[in-house]
Scaffold this motif. Structure first.
Motif, PDB file in Angstrom:
ATOM      1  N   VAL A  21      -5.916  -3.986  -3.636  1.00 48.00           N
ATOM      2  CA  VAL A  21      -7.238  -3.348  -3.653  1.00 48.00           C
ATOM      3  C   VAL A  21      -7.342  -2.313  -2.535  1.00 48.00           C
ATOM      4  O   VAL A  21      -7.800  -1.177  -2.743  1.00 48.00           O
ATOM      5  N   GLY A  22      -6.911  -2.693  -1.331  1.00 43.65           N
ATOM      6  CA  GLY A  22      -6.956  -1.750  -0.208  1.00 43.65           C
ATOM      7  C   GLY A  22      -6.086  -0.540  -0.449  1.00 43.65           C
ATOM      8  O   GLY A  22      -6.475   0.602  -0.143  1.00 43.65           O
ATOM      9  N   SER A  23      -4.898  -0.745  -1.008  1.00 38.69           N
ATOM     10  CA  SER A  23      -3.975   0.364  -1.250  1.00 38.69           C
ATOM     11  C   SER A  23      -4.527   1.317  -2.301  1.00 38.69           C
ATOM     12  O   SER A  23      -4.432   2.545  -2.153  1.00 38.69           O
ATOM     13  N   LEU A  24      -5.096   0.775  -3.371  1.00 38.30           N
ATOM     14  CA  LEU A  24      -5.666   1.626  -4.415  1.00 38.30           C
ATOM     15  C   LEU A  24      -6.842   2.437  -3.881  1.00 38.30           C
ATOM     16  O   LEU A  24      -6.973   3.635  -4.175  1.00 38.30           O
ATOM     17  N   PHE A  25      -7.678   1.803  -3.089  1.00 40.38           N
ATOM     18  CA  PHE A  25      -8.862   2.493  -2.572  1.00 40.38           C
ATOM     19  C   PHE A  25      -8.481   3.572  -1.555  1.00 40.38           C
ATOM     20  O   PHE A  25      -8.846   4.736  -1.686  1.00 40.38           O
ATOM     21  N   VAL A  26      -7.721   3.169  -0.532  1.00 42.05           N
ATOM     22  CA  VAL A  26      -7.352   4.113   0.533  1.00 42.05           C
ATOM     23  C   VAL A  26      -6.459   5.225  -0.015  1.00 42.05           C
ATOM     24  O   VAL A  26      -6.660   6.404   0.277  1.00 42.05           O
ATOM     25  N   GLY A  27      -5.453   4.847  -0.815  1.00 42.65           N
ATOM     26  CA  GLY A  27      -4.526   5.846  -1.327  1.00 42.65           C
ATOM     27  C   GLY A  27      -5.199   6.915  -2.146  1.00 42.65           C
ATOM     28  O   GLY A  27      -4.921   8.114  -1.985  1.00 42.65           O
ATOM     29  N   ASN A  28      -6.119   6.516  -3.011  1.00 46.21           N
ATOM     30  CA  ASN A  28      -6.757   7.493  -3.898  1.00 46.21           C
ATOM     31  C   ASN A  28      -7.900   8.249  -3.233  1.00 46.21           C
ATOM     32  O   ASN A  28      -8.023   9.468  -3.396  1.00 46.21           O
ATOM     33  N   VAL A  29      -8.730   7.551  -2.462  1.00 48.39           N
ATOM     34  CA  VAL A  29      -9.887   8.211  -1.839  1.00 48.39           C
ATOM     35  C   VAL A  29      -9.437   9.181  -0.751  1.00 48.39           C
ATOM     36  O   VAL A  29      -9.891  10.335  -0.695  1.00 48.39           O
ATOM     37  N   ILE A  30      -8.519   8.760   0.125  1.00 45.80           N
ATOM     38  CA  ILE A  30      -8.068   9.657   1.196  1.00 45.80           C
ATOM     39  C   ILE A  30      -7.122  10.722   0.631  1.00 45.80           C
ATOM     40  O   ILE A  30      -7.050  11.842   1.143  1.00 45.80           O
ATOM     41  N   GLY A  31      -6.413  10.397  -0.445  1.00 45.97           N
ATOM     42  CA  GLY A  31      -5.561  11.397  -1.074  1.00 45.97           C
ATOM     43  C   GLY A  31      -6.346  12.605  -1.557  1.00 45.97           C
ATOM     44  O   GLY A  31      -5.842  13.740  -1.536  1.00 45.97           O
ATOM     45  N   VAL A  32      -7.592  12.402  -1.998  1.00 47.05           N
ATOM     46  CA  VAL A  32      -8.438  13.503  -2.457  1.00 47.05           C
ATOM     47  C   VAL A  32      -8.691  14.502  -1.334  1.00 47.05           C
ATOM     48  O   VAL A  32      -8.851  15.703  -1.569  1.00 47.05           O
ATOM     49  N   MET A  33      -8.696  14.026  -0.086  1.00 51.43           N
ATOM     50  CA  MET A  33      -9.056  14.882   1.053  1.00 51.43           C
ATOM     51  C   MET A  33      -7.892  15.717   1.568  1.00 51.43           C
ATOM     52  O   MET A  33      -8.080  16.551   2.460  1.00 51.43           O
ATOM     53  N   GLN A  34      -6.698  15.505   1.062  1.00 54.62           N
ATOM     54  CA  GLN A  34      -5.516  16.147   1.630  1.00 54.62           C
ATOM     55  C   GLN A  34      -5.311  17.563   1.103  1.00 54.62           C
ATOM     56  O   GLN A  34      -5.477  17.826  -0.088  1.00 54.62           O
ATOM     57  N   SER A  35      -4.934  18.453   2.012  1.00 52.78           N
ATOM     58  CA  SER A  35      -4.538  19.811   1.612  1.00 52.78           C
ATOM     59  C   SER A  35      -3.029  20.006   1.730  1.00 52.78           C
ATOM     60  O   SER A  35      -2.482  20.954   1.162  1.00 52.78           O
TER      61      SER A  35
END
Length: 499
Positions: A283-297
């Motif tokens: 659950v933590g990996s899915l949430f952090v990976g996808n939500v913070i991935g959106v912020m990356q340039s």
């Protein structure tokens, strides 16, 4: 006296060890700046080992050697075969990049360290004893530390290597401490004996669970699962892209095998405990990976967070094999084979994505930002198409293999039948929708943005063009016809469980 079965169980490892030493010696006399002879010998060795492992796997035999310290079974053989293929593809993509940045000027360490890291993966995958697990793990990680720091004149690479070394040493300590507690509780280093001791119920449950926590923490670090993910974005970003491809590809298969050997083969009676831990990690990996991935340039950091989210998806498959403490052969087989299918197809998808980044890089320019892919379709429709196929597959869009991999894991969750598992499946789908945004954003940049005015022509060797095209086509073929690979994974898992 060592019997023939013991030698048979480790023939591929012996080939890798001997050839690694031979290649290191041969490289001393190589004058080519691109280390052509070293490169050719390394690829030949890995191809031979892959064929050898495929022959072992298709025979369907399971045998133990060296006092039950090593196991050769179809699951391990196929994982080693695919790991070898992944390393071959990695070196094909990475060699021009390494040569252009002077990483091959002083010697062929890139190739020899790649062989020894592959050997470490093989030992991890075949290990049936705590000592063998740790031996393989350290061989892989020490080689990886050196690979990350291979570009010695680059500040980012040296910094990434230091972070990787410090955090990796801590994670290895967690795993070693956890295994030492399991040894203290069960009186054996043999995974099969540990299973028997726990199954008989003569051991204090609290001691075992305490050791299990440290084991799962160590495994989570190796997979890059939250909250032990902190090294992945920094190391992926700081390491030379060719090395990022090495540590982000084949080792994921070794990590999957390690989880299967330790948690499923050895600690299955404690499944209720470790499944809860894996659920939290997933659950933590899915949430952090996808939500913070959106912020990356930065493209490499985006793919790093993508890795974290995909490891979370794989963990969902691993934690759905046992339901309410009851082991059902069909449920377990489907769940673990879905996880195995997922990790293999993820690696095959990540390889060409990083390969495109390497291809677009040039001297003095790394092509790491998403904006660097602007107008790629106008510069090269082929490479834009390959990258789009990779991104669509990572997002789980049909008919690519990433869609079927996600579907297999979701089916395993739903087959478990509990409200908890179904809730996890819904959560995974929602997180995948969020993750799809940052993949599609890159596709938009490639196809609808204008290329930079000073963007040079894209040049690639014939072997890279051929491998990239074949790799991209494979994602589509496996998506349209996933049955063969899925049946292979299912058969391997069933044989591993029955053994």
């Amino acid at each position: 006296m060592i019997d023939n079965i013991s030698w048979l169980a480790v023939y591929p490892e012996i080939v890798l060890l001997i050839m690694g030493c031979v290649i290191a010696l041969v490289d001393l006399g190589v004058q080519s700046a691109r280390r052509t002879a070293t490169y050719a010998l390394t690829l030949l060795t890995m191809v031979v080992v892959a064929v050898l492992e495929a022959m072992y796997a298709t025979s369907g035999n399971t045998f133990y050697g060296w006092g039950n310290m090593v196991v050769s079974d179809p699951m391990g053989n196929w994982l080693k075969c695919f790991a070898s293929i992944a390393m071959v593809i990695t070196l094909v993509y990475g060699r021009p990049y390494a040569a252009d940045r002077g990483m091959l000027r002083g010697g062929g360490e890139l190739f020899t360290l790649s062989i020894f890291s592959l050997l470490g993966m093989f030992v991890m995958i075949s290990a049936n004893n705590f000592l063998m697990i740790y031996l393989g793990l350290e061989l892989l990680t020490l080689s990886s530390y050196a690979l990350v720091a291979l570009r010695r004149d680059h500040e980012g690479a040296v910094e990434a290597a230091m972070k990787y070394f410090v955090l990796g040493a801590m994670a290895s300590g967690f795993l070693l401490y956890g295994m030492s507690m399991l040894y203290g509780a069960t009186g054996s280093l043999d995974i099969g004996e540990v299973f028997k001791a726990i199954n008989e119920g003569q051991i204090r449950h609290q001691v075992l669970v305490f050791g299990l926590v440290f084991v799962v923490a160590g495994l989570a670090f190796k997979m890059g699962a939250v909250p032990f993910h902190m090294w992945i974005p920094d190391v992926y970003h700081g390491a030379p892209t060719a090395v990022t491809l090495i540590i982000g590809g084949a080792p994921k298969m070794a990590a999957f095998a390690l989880v299967m050997r330790l948690l499923v083969d050895g600690l299955l009676p404690l499944a209720i405990d470790w499944q809860q831990m894996l659920a939290v990690l997933a659950v933590g990996s899915l949430f952090v990976g996808n939500v913070i991935g959106v912020m990356q340039s930065n493209l490499k950091r985006m793919l790093a967070y993508s890795t974290i989210s995909h490891m979370g998806f794989m963990l969902l498959g691993l934690m759905s094999g046992v339901v309410n403490g009851q082991v059902d052969a069909n449920v377990a087989g489907n769940a673990y084979s879905a996880a195995m299918f997922y990790v293999i197809t993820y690696v095959l998808t990540a390889l060409p994505a990083f390969g495109i980044i390497i291809l677009l890089a040039r001297e003095g320019f790394e092509s790491e930002e998403i904006s660097d892919l602007a107008g790629l379709n106008q510069r090269s429709p082929l490479y834009a198409g390959v990258m789009a196929v990779c991104l669509f597959s990572l997002a789980g869009i049909p008919p690519l293999v990433g869609f079927y991999a996600k579907l297999a894991v979701l089916e395993a969750l739903i087959a478990a039948g509990t409200g908890f598992h179904i809730g996890l499946a819904v959560f995974a789908v929602l997180m995948s929708l969020i993750g799809a945004f940052y993949y599609l954003r890159v596709v938009k940049v490639m196809y609808f943005d204008q290329p930079a005015a000073n963007a040079p022509a894209i040049k690639a060797c014939m072997d890279i063009r051929f491998t990239l095209t074949l790799n991209g086509a494979l994602l589509l073929v496996l998506g349209l016809l996933p049955g063969g690979l899925m049946a292979l994974c299912s058969d391997a898992i069933v044989r591993a469980l029955s053994a």
